[in-house]
Enzyme design. Structure first.
Site, PDB file in Angstrom:
ATOM      1  N   GLU A 134      26.869  39.707 -18.622  1.00  0.00           N
ATOM      2  CA  GLU A 134      26.112  39.456 -17.388  1.00  0.00           C
ATOM      3  C   GLU A 134      26.863  40.001 -16.173  1.00  0.00           C
ATOM      4  OE1 GLU A 134      23.112  38.370 -17.185  1.00  0.00           O
ATOM      5  OE2 GLU A 134      22.717  37.212 -19.008  1.00  0.00           O
ATOM      6  N   ARG A 138      25.175  43.070 -14.018  1.00  0.00           N
ATOM      7  CA  ARG A 138      24.692  42.719 -12.675  1.00  0.00           C
ATOM      8  C   ARG A 138      25.683  43.133 -11.592  1.00  0.00           C
ATOM      9  NH1 ARG A 138      21.008  37.277 -13.174  1.00  0.00           N
ATOM     10  NH2 ARG A 138      20.824  37.262 -15.441  1.00  0.00           N
ATOM     11  N   THR A 527      20.408  48.114 -17.551  1.00  0.00           N
ATOM     12  CA  THR A 527      19.470  47.096 -18.018  1.00  0.00           C
ATOM     13  C   THR A 527      19.141  46.063 -16.945  1.00  0.00           C
ATOM     14  OG1 THR A 527      18.899  45.700 -19.919  1.00  0.00           O
ATOM     15  CG2 THR A 527      21.124  45.481 -19.028  1.00  0.00           C
TER      16      THR A 527
END
Ligand SMILES: *[C@@H]1O[C@H](CO)[C@@H](O)[C@H](O)[C@H]1NC(C)=O
Ligand SMILES: *[C@@H]1O[C@H](CO)[C@@H](O)[C@H](O)[C@H]1NC(C)=O
Ligand SMILES: *[C@@H]1O[C@H](CO)[C@@H](O)[C@H](O)[C@H]1NC(C)=O
Length: 551
Positions: A134, A138, A527
């Site tokens: 993550e 991000r 993604t």
């Protein structure tokens, strides 16, 4: 393989013919939004700004933001911020800044405010464990794309973003040293560099997590001319493919858990939803980003496996979908599909045309050399249509987190059934997190086909968010958007959270859908919807950034 392919093509053709007879507009009372392109761009800018202004006013700097009561907190246990919402949003601010007519100066001011916070407040020297995947997609992804767009669009100071990306990349890179195999543990302490094994699932890592770090670290290697990043992320594939005999024993499909020490799979649950999805996505996207043909070949194998084991269509209207094999490829087929799987329309379409419009792609040798590309394109259209129906057939016009497609004899006790009868929603799956995957596929399908139908679908979904995800809608100064705990009942049940991907992905993809000259051959989205430039092959070669393994 050939016979299977042609069988699939003819079935797809037959289904296309049927699908066009289904009058899907009649499923819903909602009127098609007739807004023009400029009007839609402006509408999406105002939606973004409504969420952003509210966050800026009440939650600025915090990672987790509660939309209903304006509470907030940070993600790491020591309560210092990771930049979760701000870093994830900067590149959306930049794209809107570049194309906005109405709010250009506000977007610029917000970019500079965010940049100031990232440069002067954000500090990754945090004594707490964070999820490697993550944080990479991000935060590292967000910083790298902000660097790229700052450079390309001449806004802000790109060095601020690159410096932060290098600092974070060096901290996260230590996770790859946690095992002999090179497959990282799932978390890492950003200060000490100690990697931490998954606390559950018998210590196994999610397969999609350690195979969805490669674009970010490869781009970082390219920018810094430091090939260590490249080598570290590439090492995960050899044990994964070789120790599992992946191409033969699994037809290129992966169970969703892997033991990091050995690279061996844990369990046999195969799906394109959570923990499986972006394994497939990053095979294709590494090829698109760096032109390493090995990854295109691996992607091809996986798509063949998907068509063989997971592809099905529903009753009564033959919506194509990708199901699951919870007990392995020989086990029972499950007709459940996560909304997450809806990225597959866009992925198959980009794999077929490599960012060209389909008409241009059909002129290229690569298209006729690989008949699979035409088949992928048709399937991309079908899956995107299915995912649109997951919105169009609910009372709110918004899709639930998970659906179960109707196989004819599907159990349905207490399940909500869609208006055409093609899918069900279980009581615990009725939430909507404002996820991006369907608008992502719609955006790709529009730019690769120029078929206006896709802009219409995007406009429908945007207007459903506007009507049914909104809090204090009538007051332009208070209006904001939120996740839903139930998108099936009307009025929808609001839940007290805004995911950062609403700003980073959903609104970005909706926005790009309405940009006229967006060139998808020059850019690859990670993604989390962070755009990276397609890397220059000559520079890659001169830096010896090439594939370091083979099968
Ligand atoms: C930025 O704006 C220019 C002028 O409108 C446009 O041509 C270009 O495609 C935009 N760039 C991006 C990345 O959106
Ligand atoms: C851009 O940021 C870098 C790193 O913080 C700094 O050294 C440099 O002076 C800045 N450049 C400008 C023009 O402000
Ligand atoms: C290259 O990256 C590695 C991994 O983070 C780091 O340890 C090393 O110091 C970097 N090398 C240079 C020259 O910056």
């Amino acid at each position: 393989m050939k016979s299977l392919v042609s069988a699939v093509i003819s079935t797809v053709v037959a289904i296309v013919a049927i699908a066009y007879y289904v009058p899907w507009n009649t499923y819903s009372e909602r009127k098609p939004a007739g807004a023009g392109v400029e009007e839609m761009k402006g509408q999406i800018e105002t939606m973004f700004l409504a969420s952003w202004r509210d966050y800026s006013k009440y939650g600025w700097g915090y990672d987790v933001y509660d939309t209903i009561n304006h509470n907030f907190h940070n993600m790491p246990r020591d309560n210092r911020p990771l930049g979760w919402i701000i870093v994830d949003s900067v590149d959306t601010l930049m794209l809107m800044y570049n194309s906005s007519v109405l709010y250009k100066s506000e977007f610029e001011a917000e970019i500079l405010k965010s940049e100031e916070w990232i440069g002067n407040v954000l500090d990754f020297d945090i004594d707490a464990e964070v999820n490697l995947f993550e944080t990479t997609i991000r935060m590292l992804g967000g910083l790298l794309s902000a660097y790229h767009l700052s450079d390309l669009l001449e806004v802000g100071n790109k060095t601020v973003y690159l410096n932060k990306a290098i600092d974070l990349g060096d901290r996260l890179a230590l996770a790859f040293l946690s095992t002999q195999s090179g497959i990282p543990y799932s978390s890492i302490n950003l200060r000490s560099g100690r990697a931490i094994k998954n606390h559950v699932d018998g210590g196994a890592s999610s397969t999609a997590e350690f195979t969805t770090l490669q674009m970010e670290f490869k781009y970082l290697a390219y920018l810094t001319e430091n090939r260590t990043y490249w080598d570290l992320v590439e090492r995960v594939y050899e044990p994964l493919y070789k120790n599992n005999d992946l191409l033969n024993a699994y037809d290129g499909l992966v169970p969703i858990y892997t033991f990091p020490e050995t690279g061996k799979f844990s369990g046999s649950n195969v799906r394109f939803g959570s923990r499986g999805d972006s394994f497939y996505e990053y095979l294709l996207k590494q090829y698109l980003l760096t032109h390493e043909t090995l990854y295109y070949d691996l992607y091809r194998k996986s798509m063949q496996g998907m068509k063989k084991h997971l592809l099905a269509h529903s009753k009564p209207s033959s919506l194509w979908y990708i199901g699951e094999r919870e007990e392995g490829l020989q086990g029972k087929f499950s007709s459940k599909m996560d909304h997450l799987v809806c990225f597959m329309g866009g992925l198959l379409a980009s794999g077929a045309t490599e960012g060209l419009s389909v008409n241009e792609a059909r002129e290229r040798p690569f298209f006729s050399l690989f008949p699979d590309r035409q088949n992928d394109w048709l399937l991309a259209k079908e899956l995107t249509h299915t995912c649109y129906q997951m919105y169009n057939q609910t009372p709110s016009g918004l899709a639930p987190e998970i659906v179960v497609f109707n196989e004819g004899n599907t159990e349905q006790n207490g399940w909500w059934q869609s208006s055409s009868g093609d899918f069900f929603v279980k009581p615990l799956d009725r939430h909507n997190l404002q996820r991006p995957e369907t608008v992502e596929s719609i955006m790709f399908m529009y730019h690769l086909s120029h078929d206006n139908k896709y802009r219409q679908w995007g406009a429908d979904i945007a207007s459903s968010f506007l009507e049914n995800s909104c809090i204090d809608c009538d007051d332009l100064n208070l209006r904001r958007f939120t996740s839903l705990s139930d998108c099936i009942v009307l009025p929808t049940k609001k839940s007290n959270n805004m995911e950062s991907f609403w700003l980073a992905e959903t609104l970005k993809y909706l926005y790009i859908l309405f940009l006229d000259d967006f060139d998808l051959t020059k850019v690859v989205f990670n993604t989390e919807a962070h755009p990276f430039p397609v890397l220059d092959e000559k520079i890659l070669k001169s830096l010896s950034l090439t594939t370091g393994w083979s099968l």
